[in-house]
Design an enzyme around this catalytic site. Structure first.
Site, PDB file in Angstrom:
ATOM      1  N   SER A  68       0.835  -1.242  -0.061  1.00  0.00           N
ATOM      2  CA  SER A  68       0.013   0.052  -0.110  1.00  0.00           C
ATOM      3  C   SER A  68       0.926   1.335  -0.141  1.00  0.00           C
ATOM      4  O   SER A  68       1.948   1.213   0.474  1.00  0.00           O
ATOM      5  CB  SER A  68      -1.000   0.182   1.192  1.00  0.00           C
ATOM      6  OG  SER A  68      -1.536  -1.302   1.187  1.00  0.00           O
TER       7      SER A  68
HETATM    8  N1  SAH Z   1      -0.408  -4.917   4.330  1.00  0.00           N
HETATM    9  C1  SAH Z   1       0.442  -5.085   3.288  1.00  0.00           C
HETATM   10  C2  SAH Z   1      -0.919  -4.640   1.805  1.00  0.00           C
HETATM   11  C3  SAH Z   1      -0.767  -5.747   1.165  1.00  0.00           C
HETATM   12  S1  SAH Z   1      -2.117  -5.879  -0.285  1.00  0.00           S
HETATM   13  C4  SAH Z   1       1.436  -4.394   2.866  1.00  0.00           C
HETATM   14  O1  SAH Z   1       1.863  -3.647   3.929  1.00  0.00           O
HETATM   15  O2  SAH Z   1       2.208  -4.621   2.039  1.00  0.00           O
HETATM   16  C5  SAH Z   1      -3.214  -6.908   0.686  1.00  0.00           C
HETATM   17  C6  SAH Z   1      -2.660  -8.322   0.860  1.00  0.00           C
HETATM   18  O3  SAH Z   1      -4.097  -8.882   1.407  1.00  0.00           O
HETATM   19  C7  SAH Z   1      -2.436  -9.163  -0.323  1.00  0.00           C
HETATM   20  O4  SAH Z   1      -1.259  -9.710  -0.052  1.00  0.00           O
HETATM   21  C8  SAH Z   1      -3.601 -10.138  -0.354  1.00  0.00           C
HETATM   22  O5  SAH Z   1      -2.627 -11.713  -0.706  1.00  0.00           O
HETATM   23  C9  SAH Z   1      -3.879 -10.304   0.953  1.00  0.00           C
HETATM   24  N2  SAH Z   1      -5.179 -10.997   1.240  1.00  0.00           N
HETATM   25  C10 SAH Z   1      -6.408 -10.853   0.572  1.00  0.00           C
HETATM   26  N3  SAH Z   1      -7.413 -11.645   0.944  1.00  0.00           N
HETATM   27  C11 SAH Z   1      -6.923 -12.091   2.303  1.00  0.00           C
HETATM   28  C12 SAH Z   1      -7.420 -13.178   3.163  1.00  0.00           C
HETATM   29  N4  SAH Z   1      -8.633 -13.549   3.103  1.00  0.00           N
HETATM   30  N5  SAH Z   1      -6.411 -13.489   4.065  1.00  0.00           N
HETATM   31  C13 SAH Z   1      -5.256 -13.137   4.256  1.00  0.00           C
HETATM   32  N6  SAH Z   1      -4.764 -12.292   3.162  1.00  0.00           N
HETATM   33  C14 SAH Z   1      -5.415 -11.751   2.206  1.00  0.00           C
END
Ligand code: SAH
Length: 223
Positions: A68
Site C-alpha cells: 500500500s
Molecule cells: N499490508 C500489506 C498490503 C498488502 S495488499 C503491506 O503492507 O504490504 C493486501 C494483501 O491481502 C495481499 O497480499 C493479499 O494476498 C492479502 N489477502 C487478500 N485476502 C486475504 C485473506 N482472506 N486472508 C489473508 N490475506 C489476504
C-alpha cells in the site's frame, strides 16, 4: 568509505522526505511519523524498485498484489493509534510485511495473516532479516485467529465487500477494526468499535485496495 556507503544504502534521507510529505498531507501523530522514520520501507521491495520505495505510491509485490502507498498505511495506522494506543493487533493481508513492521515499531503485539504462500514467505524473509518479530500465519485471514482472540485492534489491508463478521467477533470490548468497505473499484475506510454486544461505526475517506478474498471476502475470481 564503508560508513558513507552504509548511510546511502539506508536511504534515511529519502525516508525523511517521505515523512515530511506525509506531514504535508495531514498526518500529524508523532508516534506514527516516528514509526515511518524507523521502518526501512525499501527492504520490503525487490531490488529494482528499492530506489523508488519512498515515493508515495503503491508498488507491485508479485502475485497481483501491492504494497500500500505510505499515505494509506499512515492513514489507517493513525485511525488505530488514536483509538487503541497499545495492545494486541491482528493484521489481515501481510503482503510485503511493511504495515506489520510499522505496527511493531509502534509497540503493538502483532499477528498477521496472508493467504498467498509466496507472499507469506517473502514477507517472512524481509521481517526476519530486519529482526522484526511478529506472529505470522498463512491462510484465510477473514476467519481471524480465534485461538489468540480477543484483539484490541484489527486492521484489514484489503477491500472487503461487507463487514467481516468473524473478525468482529474477535474484537476485545472497546477494540476497533479498521477496514476498507465497498465495491472492487473504491472503498470507504471504516472504523468499527465494539461496545459490549454492539458495534459503532465511523466512516472516513475513499481508497482503492486489492480485494479481500476468502470465506468472508470476495470469491477468488472476484465474483
Ligand atoms: N499490508 C500489506 C498490503 C498488502 S495488499 C503491506 O503492507 O504490504 C493486501 C494483501 O491481502 C495481499 O497480499 C493479499 O494476498 C492479502 N489477502 C487478500 N485476502 C486475504 C485473506 N482472506 N486472508 C489473508 N490475506 C489476504
Amino acid at each position: 568509505m564503508m560508513k558513507s556507503m552504509r548511510n546511502s544504502d539506508d536511504m534515511a534521507h529519502e525516508r525523511r522526505e517521505m515523512v515530511e510529505q506525509l506531514r504535508l498531507y495531514g498526518i500529524s501523530n508523532p508516534r506514527v511519523l516516528d514509526a515511518f522514520m524507523t521502518v526501512r520501507r525499501h527492504l520490503f521491495l525487490e531490488e529494482p524498485r528499492r530506489p523508488f520505495a519512498y515515493n508515495d505510491c503503491a508498488w507491485p509485490i508479485g502475485y497481483g498484489q501491492t504494497i500500500s502507498q505510505p499515505y494509506t498505511v499512515a492513514y489507517m495506522t493513525t485511525l488505530l493509534v488514536e483509538r487503541v494506543p497499545s495492545g494486541k493487533v491482528l493484521e489481515i493481508g501481510t503482503g510485503s510485511g511493511y504495515q506489520a513492521a510499522i505496527l511493531d515499531a509502534l509497540g503493538y503485539q502483532v499477528f498477521t495473516i496472508e493467504r498467498i504462500p509466496g507472499l507469506y514467505d517473502m514477507a517472512g524473509k524481509a521481517l526476519d532479516s530486519m529482526g522484526i518479530q511478529v506472529t505470522r500465519r498463512c491462510g484465510d485471514g477473514t476467519l481471524g485467529r480465534e485461538e489468540e482472540a480477543p484483539f484490541d485492534g484489527i486492521i484489514v489491508t484489503a477491500a472487503a465487500p461487507h463487514e467481516p463478521r468473524s473478525l468482529m467477533g474477535q474484537l476485545a470490548d472497546s477494540g476497533v477494526m479498521i477496514v476498507p468497505l465497498g465495491d472492487l473499484g473504491s472503498q470507504q475506510m471504516t472504523v468499527i468499535r465494539r461496545r459490549g454486544s454492539r458495534f459503532e461505526h465511523e466512516v472516513f475517506h475513499s481508497f482503492a485496495f486489492v480485494p479481500l478474498c476468502g470465506r468472508e471476502g470476495w470469491s477468488d475470481n472476484y465474483g
